[in-house]
Write a protein that holds these residues in place. Structure first.
Motif, PDB file in Angstrom:
ATOM      1  N   ILE A  40       0.782  -1.425   0.141  1.00 31.31           N
ATOM      2  CA  ILE A  40       0.424  -0.079  -0.227  1.00 31.31           C
ATOM      3  C   ILE A  40       0.430   1.711  -0.173  1.00 31.31           C
ATOM      4  O   ILE A  40       0.910   2.419  -0.347  1.00 31.31           O
ATOM      5  N   ALA A  41       1.796   1.320   1.502  1.00 30.82           N
ATOM      6  CA  ALA A  41       3.031   2.549   1.083  1.00 30.82           C
ATOM      7  C   ALA A  41       3.316   2.915  -0.449  1.00 30.82           C
ATOM      8  O   ALA A  41       4.047   3.652  -0.868  1.00 30.82           O
ATOM      9  N   ALA A  42       3.524   2.032  -1.136  1.00 25.53           N
ATOM     10  CA  ALA A  42       4.674   1.687  -3.098  1.00 25.53           C
ATOM     11  C   ALA A  42       3.572   2.551  -3.143  1.00 25.53           C
ATOM     12  O   ALA A  42       3.725   3.174  -3.906  1.00 25.53           O
ATOM     13  N   SER A  43       2.478   1.937  -3.393  1.00 22.42           N
ATOM     14  CA  SER A  43       2.087   2.202  -4.066  1.00 22.42           C
ATOM     15  C   SER A  43       0.722   3.526  -3.739  1.00 22.42           C
ATOM     16  O   SER A  43       0.795   3.936  -4.785  1.00 22.42           O
ATOM     17  N   GLN A  44       1.335   4.093  -2.800  1.00 20.16           N
ATOM     18  CA  GLN A  44       0.496   5.719  -2.566  1.00 20.16           C
ATOM     19  C   GLN A  44       1.655   6.719  -3.339  1.00 20.16           C
ATOM     20  O   GLN A  44       1.392   7.560  -3.554  1.00 20.16           O
TER      21      GLN A  44
END
Length: 550
Positions: free
Chosen positions: A92-96
């Protein structure tokens, strides 16, 4: 940076036209032939697939905290592939982190990435075909088509609809309101196209690419980052897709983490953690209604698109080609062992039988000849395996047999002797209202359902579609007035109807750029691939306006 949009502009415009006209068109040949894909494509694809086995599958610069993998071919043998894996919060952090750069990219750049990726995936169709065959159990010809060209068609259709929607209205305007004798009010306006957030695609075990590509490419084209969560039993087809997309993103100078793979293992799935993360704005899901209900209950502020459980039907009221009808239905029952979301399950027939070109046929005659047609189609074990494919999971066969034995067996399913491949069961039940046929029985089984008359059969078939959901329905009838009434009944039930198919088109088939797959109008799913309602909600137009200086 590479300008992929300019290279594929003509393809895009033709796809937009085809999606509007709904006639036959495809840029991706469905025949696995060297004539279309190159003389060495077949051998190269098999070699490339073999090279993935018993090895680490690498995706350049992908977040990785561990390795996972446990795929087993329904045709026999473990794949032995490990994939990069990371915790949900890491993904999720990488996607954001990639979201702003991806959303701010011009629509031409995003769409260009999608088009280039689809072109490269098409060139890899033999590799993808083998990957699909050995994760889903589809026989290679179907796996090639469904995992390759047909999935690519659906992805391209989604991109075309997205492009059309993104450009449907002006990006800016000069708004001038007359004020009579006073100076007009003049306002400059600009609209930002704002994506919903992280899009999560939850893949299925049977058609990972075909069902996954519409959501993946619709979300990417409209500016959303995408996390692809494959079924633990069918990771490879979608892992190949993610790797290609990330390679194209890097070439275009765009953030690779706009597309991520969320690989996991059976018993340690990360799906629920991803679904409930507040950053996830879109979920595309194919699978059981039970898990769809869980998603709806636990992701209340999320845009959810589903394809779910349904009971597909055939209503036989009469035919002018009895042999052709039975042969057509035999193939439809046998194809991929009833594991298609479009496979027919219930066959509604009047108790007094039907009129045909071969004279009147009793209810028992219809069942007997259908069973004979299945036997004739599958008499050769090699052909039987190529039509039936392999059962995706062992429990599917057991459930199909258990359901069939609740009725009166008129054809027993049996292994073909190749892998986990099996032929379909055919069973007669007492009537429309009670029995195993009143819910979806996923797998190689079909039920003959006696009805009082034609109207009763139509009511029963359309009624179960309305209550339990259905993606396809078929009707055989020679009376135009009855066909018209049935068409209206099935339309009200929200299910697509095929009438009098007796030759080379089957109720199982759904053609991109022409057929809308699922209607979203009954419980079998709330989305339709790939209409505007499937694509347009993935972004919003947000206005900025200011008075124009004098």
């Amino acid at each position: 940076m590479v300008d992929h949009f300019a290279r594929h502009r003509d393809l895009l415009l033709r796809a937009v036209e085809a999606a509007s006209q709904r006639t036959f068109w495809t840029p991706f040949p469905e025949i696995p032939s060297g004539k279309f894909y190159g003389e060495t494509a077949r051998a190269d694809g098999k070699a490339a697939y073999d090279a993935t086995l018993n090895a680490a599958f690498e995706i350049g610069d992908h977040p990785q905290e561990s390795r996972v993998g446990g795929e087993t071919s329904p045709w026999g043998g473990d794949l032995g592939i490990s994939y990069p894996a990371a915790k949900p919060e890491t993904l999720i952090a990488a996607s954001q982190s990639a979201a702003e750069g991806w959303a701010d990219a011009p629509a031409e750049a995003r769409v260009g990435v999608c088009l280039e990726a689809l072109a490269r995936l098409n060139a890899m169709s033999f590799l993808i075909g083998h990957a699909t065959e050995h994760t889903t159990g589809q026989a290679f010809p179907m796996a090639f088509q469904a995992g390759g060209p047909h999935a690519q068609d659906r992805g391209l259709e989604a991109v075309a609809v997205a492009w059309d929607e993104l450009n449907r209205t002006a990006a800016s305007s000069l708004w001038e309101k007359p004020q009579g004798k006073r100076d007009p009010i003049v306002i400059e306006k600009r609209w930002h196209l704002v994506p919903r957030g992280v899009a999560l695609t939850i893949g299925c075990n049977t058609f990972p690419n075909w069902n996954g590509y519409p959501g993946i490419f619709a979300s990417l084209a409209t500016g959303n980052t995408v996390i692809v969560k494959p079924h633990p039993g069918a990771i490879l087809p979608l892992a190949l897709t993610v790797r290609v997309l990330r390679e194209v993103l890097a070439e275009a100078g765009l953030p690779r983490d706009a597309v991520l793979l969320a690989a996991d293992e059976a018993g340690a799935e990360i799906t629920k953690s991803l679904v409930t993360d507040p950053a996830v704005g879109i979920v595309d899901y194919t699978g059981s209604s039970a898990f769809a209900d869980w998603i709806r209950a636990n992701a209340r502020d999320t845009l959810i698109f589903t394809e779910e459980t349904g009971v597909n039907s055939v209503t036989i009221l009469g035919t002018d080609d009895f042999a052709g009808m039975c042969a057509n239905l035999a193939f439809s029952f046998a194809l991929y062992s009833g594991q298609m979301c479009t496979s027919p399950q219930n066959v509604y027939v009047p108790r007094d039988g039907i009129d045909t070109d071969e004279g009147h046929k009793s209810f028992e005659d219809v069942g007997r000849v259908l069973a004979q047609a299945i036997d004739a189609l599958l008499a050769d074990p090699e052909r039987a395996a190529s039509v039936c494919g392999a059962i995706v999971r062992p429990e599917v066969s057991a459930r199909a047999e258990q359901a069939a034995r609740q009725g009166r067996i008129i054809r027993e399913g049996a292994p073909t002797g190749v892998g986990r491949s099996a032929t379909p069961w055919l069973s007669v039940v007492d009537g429309p209202d009670q029995g195993p046929h009143t819910d979806e029985c996923f797998g190689p089984v079909a039920f003959l359902v006696p009805c009082d008359d034609a109207e009763h059969a139509i009511r029963a078939a359309s009624g179960i579609a309305r209550r339990k959901g259905a993606i396809t329905a078929a009707l055989y009838c020679t009376d135009p007035d009855v066909i018209d009434r049935a068409g209206r009944a099935f339309a009200k039930a929200g299910v697509n109807l095929s009438v009098n198919l007796t030759s080379g088109i089957y109720v199982n088939q759904s053609a991109a750029f022409s057929d809308f797959h699922v209607t979203g109008a009954n419980p079998s799913g709330n989305a339709s691939l790939t209409d505007t309602a499937f694509v347009a909600p993935r972004f919003r137009r947000v206005m900025v306006r200011w008075p124009k200086a004098a």
